[in-house]
Write a protein that holds these residues in place. Sequence first.
Motif, mmCIF file in Angstrom:
data_model
loop_
_atom_site.group_PDB
_atom_site.id
_atom_site.type_symbol
_atom_site.label_atom_id
_atom_site.label_comp_id
_atom_site.label_asym_id
_atom_site.label_seq_id
_atom_site.Cartn_x
_atom_site.Cartn_y
_atom_site.Cartn_z
ATOM 1 N N ARG A 149 4.391 -2.135 1.562
ATOM 2 C CA ARG A 149 4.421 -0.790 0.959
ATOM 3 C C ARG A 149 5.753 -0.528 0.267
ATOM 4 O O ARG A 149 5.805 0.126 -0.778
ATOM 5 C CB ARG A 149 4.184 0.283 2.037
ATOM 6 N N LEU A 150 6.837 -1.017 0.870
ATOM 7 C CA LEU A 150 8.157 -0.811 0.259
ATOM 8 C C LEU A 150 8.182 -1.354 -1.154
ATOM 9 O O LEU A 150 8.802 -0.770 -2.049
ATOM 10 C CB LEU A 150 9.227 -1.502 1.101
ATOM 11 N N TYR A 151 7.520 -2.478 -1.357
ATOM 12 C CA TYR A 151 7.484 -3.099 -2.689
ATOM 13 C C TYR A 151 6.424 -2.436 -3.566
ATOM 14 O O TYR A 151 6.229 -2.849 -4.704
ATOM 15 C CB TYR A 151 7.195 -4.598 -2.566
ATOM 16 N N GLN A 152 5.721 -1.453 -3.024
ATOM 17 C CA GLN A 152 4.629 -0.757 -3.734
ATOM 18 C C GLN A 152 3.547 -1.737 -4.188
ATOM 19 O O GLN A 152 2.871 -1.512 -5.178
ATOM 20 C CB GLN A 152 5.200 0.075 -4.885
ATOM 21 N N ASN A 153 3.424 -2.807 -3.440
ATOM 22 C CA ASN A 153 2.327 -3.766 -3.584
ATOM 23 C C ASN A 153 1.130 -3.141 -2.882
ATOM 24 O O ASN A 153 1.159 -2.944 -1.670
ATOM 25 C CB ASN A 153 2.742 -5.082 -2.934
ATOM 26 N N ASN A 154 0.092 -2.797 -3.644
ATOM 27 C CA ASN A 154 -1.026 -2.059 -3.045
ATOM 28 C C ASN A 154 -2.299 -2.892 -2.880
ATOM 29 O O ASN A 154 -3.399 -2.342 -2.822
ATOM 30 C CB ASN A 154 -1.301 -0.769 -3.837
ATOM 31 N N ALA A 155 -2.126 -4.206 -2.772
ATOM 32 C CA ALA A 155 -3.309 -5.051 -2.552
ATOM 33 C C ALA A 155 -3.983 -4.626 -1.241
ATOM 34 O O ALA A 155 -3.352 -4.573 -0.184
ATOM 35 C CB ALA A 155 -2.905 -6.520 -2.520
ATOM 36 N N LYS A 156 -5.278 -4.370 -1.326
ATOM 37 C CA LYS A 156 -6.000 -3.718 -0.239
ATOM 38 C C LYS A 156 -6.013 -4.508 1.070
ATOM 39 O O LYS A 156 -6.018 -3.930 2.160
ATOM 40 C CB LYS A 156 -7.456 -3.470 -0.672
ATOM 41 N N VAL A 157 -6.054 -5.829 0.944
ATOM 42 C CA VAL A 157 -6.255 -6.664 2.139
ATOM 43 C C VAL A 157 -5.153 -6.549 3.181
ATOM 44 O O VAL A 157 -5.328 -6.957 4.319
ATOM 45 C CB VAL A 157 -6.387 -8.150 1.737
ATOM 46 N N HIS A 158 -4.007 -5.970 2.789
ATOM 47 C CA HIS A 158 -2.889 -5.894 3.733
ATOM 48 C C HIS A 158 -2.922 -4.632 4.598
ATOM 49 O O HIS A 158 -2.183 -4.532 5.567
ATOM 50 C CB HIS A 158 -1.557 -5.915 2.977
ATOM 51 N N PHE A 159 -3.730 -3.640 4.204
ATOM 52 C CA PHE A 159 -3.532 -2.296 4.756
ATOM 53 C C PHE A 159 -4.728 -1.694 5.468
ATOM 54 O O PHE A 159 -4.572 -0.722 6.188
ATOM 55 C CB PHE A 159 -3.150 -1.340 3.613
ATOM 56 N N ASN A 160 -5.910 -2.237 5.259
ATOM 57 C CA ASN A 160 -7.107 -1.519 5.670
ATOM 58 C C ASN A 160 -7.877 -2.285 6.739
ATOM 59 O O ASN A 160 -8.693 -3.160 6.447
ATOM 60 C CB ASN A 160 -7.985 -1.283 4.425
ATOM 61 N N GLN A 161 -7.613 -1.938 7.996
ATOM 62 C CA GLN A 161 -8.288 -2.619 9.100
ATOM 63 C C GLN A 161 -9.765 -2.262 9.142
ATOM 64 O O GLN A 161 -10.580 -3.060 9.586
ATOM 65 C CB GLN A 161 -7.599 -2.261 10.427
ATOM 66 N N HIS A 162 -10.084 -1.068 8.648
ATOM 67 C CA HIS A 162 -11.471 -0.620 8.695
ATOM 68 C C HIS A 162 -12.377 -1.536 7.883
ATOM 69 O O HIS A 162 -13.466 -1.913 8.322
ATOM 70 C CB HIS A 162 -11.554 0.820 8.180
ATOM 71 N N THR A 163 -11.899 -1.958 6.701
ATOM 72 C CA THR A 163 -12.707 -2.903 5.916
ATOM 73 C C THR A 163 -12.403 -4.359 6.290
ATOM 74 O O THR A 163 -13.306 -5.170 6.405
ATOM 75 C CB THR A 163 -12.485 -2.729 4.393
ATOM 76 N N HIS A 187 10.090 -9.431 -4.791
ATOM 77 C CA HIS A 187 8.981 -8.615 -4.293
ATOM 78 C C HIS A 187 8.841 -7.324 -5.089
ATOM 79 O O HIS A 187 7.733 -6.822 -5.279
ATOM 80 C CB HIS A 187 9.178 -8.272 -2.819
ATOM 81 N N MET A 188 9.965 -6.774 -5.492
ATOM 82 C CA MET A 188 9.904 -5.524 -6.255
ATOM 83 C C MET A 188 9.253 -5.766 -7.620
ATOM 84 O O MET A 188 8.450 -4.958 -8.088
ATOM 85 C CB MET A 188 11.306 -4.940 -6.414
ATOM 86 N N VAL A 189 9.594 -6.869 -8.261
ATOM 87 C CA VAL A 189 8.953 -7.193 -9.537
ATOM 88 C C VAL A 189 7.467 -7.495 -9.306
ATOM 89 O O VAL A 189 6.581 -6.938 -9.973
ATOM 90 C CB VAL A 189 9.660 -8.382 -10.220
ATOM 91 N N PHE A 190 7.194 -8.341 -8.345
ATOM 92 C CA PHE A 190 5.815 -8.719 -8.005
ATOM 93 C C PHE A 190 4.971 -7.473 -7.706
ATOM 94 O O PHE A 190 3.831 -7.349 -8.160
ATOM 95 C CB PHE A 190 5.861 -9.648 -6.792
ATOM 96 N N GLY A 191 5.554 -6.570 -6.931
ATOM 97 C CA GLY A 191 4.828 -5.357 -6.545
ATOM 98 C C GLY A 191 4.333 -4.567 -7.746
ATOM 99 O O GLY A 191 3.243 -3.972 -7.704
ATOM 100 N N ARG A 192 5.135 -4.545 -8.817
ATOM 101 C CA ARG A 192 4.713 -3.820 -10.045
ATOM 102 C C ARG A 192 3.396 -4.385 -10.572
ATOM 103 O O ARG A 192 2.613 -3.670 -11.183
ATOM 104 C CB ARG A 192 5.727 -3.987 -11.193
ATOM 105 N N THR A 193 3.189 -5.703 -10.419
ATOM 106 C CA THR A 193 2.106 -6.376 -11.130
ATOM 107 C C THR A 193 0.751 -6.309 -10.424
ATOM 108 O O THR A 193 -0.277 -6.599 -11.036
ATOM 109 C CB THR A 193 2.444 -7.877 -11.333
ATOM 110 N N VAL A 194 0.755 -5.956 -9.162
ATOM 111 C CA VAL A 194 -0.470 -6.107 -8.361
ATOM 112 C C VAL A 194 -1.631 -5.269 -8.889
ATOM 113 O O VAL A 194 -2.757 -5.758 -9.006
ATOM 114 C CB VAL A 194 -0.182 -5.786 -6.883
ATOM 115 N N ALA A 195 -1.358 -4.012 -9.227
ATOM 116 C CA ALA A 195 -2.451 -3.123 -9.647
ATOM 117 C C ALA A 195 -3.163 -3.656 -10.880
ATOM 118 O O ALA A 195 -4.359 -3.431 -11.064
ATOM 119 C CB ALA A 195 -1.912 -1.714 -9.906
#
Lengths: 353, 353, 353
Positions: A224-238, A71-79
């Motif tokens: 978030r711990l993995y610094q994976n910032n894919a939007k679909v996981h975090f934003n209930q508003h959208t 997950h830590m490696v994967f997290g780097r790649t998301v952006a």
Amino acid sequence: MNGPKTNPGNFFEDFRLGQEIQHAVPRTVTEGDVALYIGLTGSRFALPSADSFAQSVGLPGAPIDDLLAFHMVFGRTVADISLNAVANLGYAAGRFGVPLFPGDSITARSTVIGLKENSNRETGVVYVHTVGTNQAEEVVLDYVRWVMVRKRDKAAPAPDPLVPQLPDKVAYADLDVPLDLDLSGYDLVLGGSPHLWEDYALGEKIDHVDGMTLEESDHMTATRLYQNNAKVHFNQHTEGQGRFGRRLIYGGHIISLARALSCNGLANAFKIAAINGGRHVNPSFAGDTIYAWSEVLEKAELPDRRDVGALRLRTIATKDRPCHDFPGPDAAGKYPENVVLDLDYTVLMKRRG
Amino acid sequence: MNGPKTNPGNFFEDFRLGQEIQHAVPRTVTEGDVALYIGLTGSRFALPSADSFAQSVGLPGAPIDDLLAFHMVFGRTVADISLNAVANLGYAAGRFGVPLFPGDSITARSTVIGLKENSNRETGVVYVHTVGTNQAEEVVLDYVRWVMVRKRDKAAPAPDPLVPQLPDKVAYADLDVPLDLDLSGYDLVLGGSPHLWEDYALGEKIDHVDGMTLEESDHMTATRLYQNNAKVHFNQHTEGQGRFGRRLIYGGHIISLARALSCNGLANAFKIAAINGGRHVNPSFAGDTIYAWSEVLEKAELPDRRDVGALRLRTIATKDRPCHDFPGPDAAGKYPENVVLDLDYTVLMKRRG
Amino acid sequence: MNGPKTNPGNFFEDFRLGQEIQHAVPRTVTEGDVALYIGLTGSRFALPSADSFAQSVGLPGAPIDDLLAFHMVFGRTVADISLNAVANLGYAAGRFGVPLFPGDSITARSTVIGLKENSNRETGVVYVHTVGTNQAEEVVLDYVRWVMVRKRDKAAPAPDPLVPQLPDKVAYADLDVPLDLDLSGYDLVLGGSPHLWEDYALGEKIDHVDGMTLEESDHMTATRLYQNNAKVHFNQHTEGQGRFGRRLIYGGHIISLARALSCNGLANAFKIAAINGGRHVNPSFAGDTIYAWSEVLEKAELPDRRDVGALRLRTIATKDRPCHDFPGPDAAGKYPENVVLDLDYTVLMKRRG
């Protein structure tokens, strides 16, 4: 360099074959991450749980859980890879290298190895080969994944399609067994199960019995711990106005839960050596309870080792669906909607020797 | 060893008097666990919060919170003792030994010291004496607990009933005061209260005033952190159809919250030395707000120490019920349904000397 | 010292001008706190994420995120300053000193520098200057905040009003740049953005695009981690009957989310050097999705440094309100109800040199 400062992410037409991408934000993985990983998954495998156990098998201390490293490696790649992804389609050829230990710092880079526009011309599939390394430039993990990415402009020309040849599985001879590992001191009682490599039969199916209910806070904290910032996981508003009306669980969190649940039945599968292939076949949401079962696909001896053998496993995870009858795809390969993950991976397990 | 790989847990008839059980999955307790423990409980006792404070009283660094050590030991035992438990009935004779420090690895073993089938023949009570040790085999904690466990087969013969004699409390002479502890440098301001051992009166009651609302994510993360895998805490899919219609909070999390709340009134009770007895008298659920109050049951000097004294406390925790009027059992010993915990324990507190 | 043992907190009439308060509960900040901070905020700034990155710019290892340091210092002060606060009104003159590293222990003390009773005679405003220091007594952070605090007794006499003069901003010459910092090895790709100090224009506005939804468990865990025990964040049983009918999010958590979101657009703003001023202009609650945007207020060179420059930023955070059109106060200075934070701070950013 004036102009927009915000990263819009790459769209399908931004990728080109052979492109090399060094990902941002190196990450030191610490005992803090380990604690949080156990807190969020309930993983009970002995090796990543205790320095004392790790030292009894020749390691300097407890290694980072393989999936936490993933997950830590994967997290780097998301952006760079999947900020504009519609779906994370699959994984293959995932090979774990040197163990990661608390205090190690990882970076990741990816190479684009395949591109194929979809017939709707609105999206395309991007295949990347990602390599995660530690501060000594040793490979911690390398794997291929492919994602469906939106195009910025439907009219943009399609690249020549190239779908890479991907191996069915990582060859057993290519598996990395940690150099210092010596299972002669492996304590089966502390390991949590009397069952060793010899005890598992080809085709054997194991219901891991337990279930774990997903909470918004848990999956977001993990992601978030993995610094994976894919939007679909975090934003209930959208997401509340989107496809599913709710936040999507990061598929990797489901992989971690399935692995944690699998400890009940596979406790001595002390290490994941390879991820041969995997697909998130349905989405998961907060409130779903994840169950899992596994099948032994293959058994293999390893070169020059009599203390450790390999098991190729298929672990299927479901939501709100116990697994005593081993649910999976039908004859046509179609998955029922309560199956969420189909993962093919290779573990190392102690042998009688 | 072919055959079912999943651990079904022990049923009542699987236990026999004198049986010794080495529990699986040793655990290194780290600064990561400490951070998560503070994050989940809000504990504010100075000693486990700061190396600098611990060093000012002669310790090499901040010890692990006593209750975090308790949960980590307890967590080891669940898969063997209480996977098929109907209820965790009580604790007694809990004595904390050498302090646990970040980096220490614990293991736990238990001895069955009592068995008594219930008259319905469907369940029985199992008494175990559990000892948690660090990597140097020093005792970190030992305690007795008893649980009601289901029988696999109602017709299975009952063992001769034996209910062990349990002490009313851990004798003061048996309390472990850390060897290097020297409270001459104890800073009352940093400790958080001007009140010392001499200031507490026998029978004094303290309302800890504050409340803490339980969330599913918090109690599950705490319980997973301890690798306590009792099913009732995690699986909404089955618990939703069960007795309470919801997941049950691990009783130990309530103990931790009660202790954390008690800092407001008992800030200089820097260490729990013994758990004399305790009962979870009602279940708690997400959404409940936990309050607590304490009574001073006994005061004792300790052999050869003028800097530290013992207070035997009773802390009662409630849900959605402030404690200004000190709610507890009625004359018949029956607890109102909003009382959830009745805990009898002994703390160490700085003396004026 | 017999008598009530519980800390009732200070009321307005308990403060006097010039009063010095040493706060309780020192705190060692560890890698565990760092992991939890990333897990709760999703922060992706490279410097506090990786030892390897920190070492590439001359530091011994990854420093603690500036805002985590802020919250840890702030958390010390709550029991003395704001337990009876009605509102946290503002911050000024916040200056970060020596970097904090994992293992450092902090303490905090405050001086009352201003007092002003409100005309309703029921509350008053208390201004405190707080200094957080590490175990070597070096200043980690000092800042002024002011809070509205209830009076115990409406009839208590008012002190002579004194509202301290507060600087508009921390002077650039007073900013602390870490002594060993040497940005010649700063890797822009790893840093996450090609944009450097020279690329930001005065008045430039940046929409940070992403949103983060608040959960009860997340904000409570963050706030407990900092040992901030202000009641309004934790007790649904009382808050459910209060002003808002729900628990209030600790304003500092919103600051952290806004900073984490700002990484998309300001990734090379590797350090917060000063908090010039800030106000929580509306409350936030679980379920709200936080967005943010920033404006470049000032740019400044720093004495004797050509590798690093200062940007004075204004970051505004909103709830359930994307920021593409940069919402803020109207001409009269009134904020719409979906704006929650207006923060004026100074960051350090790499220069082309």
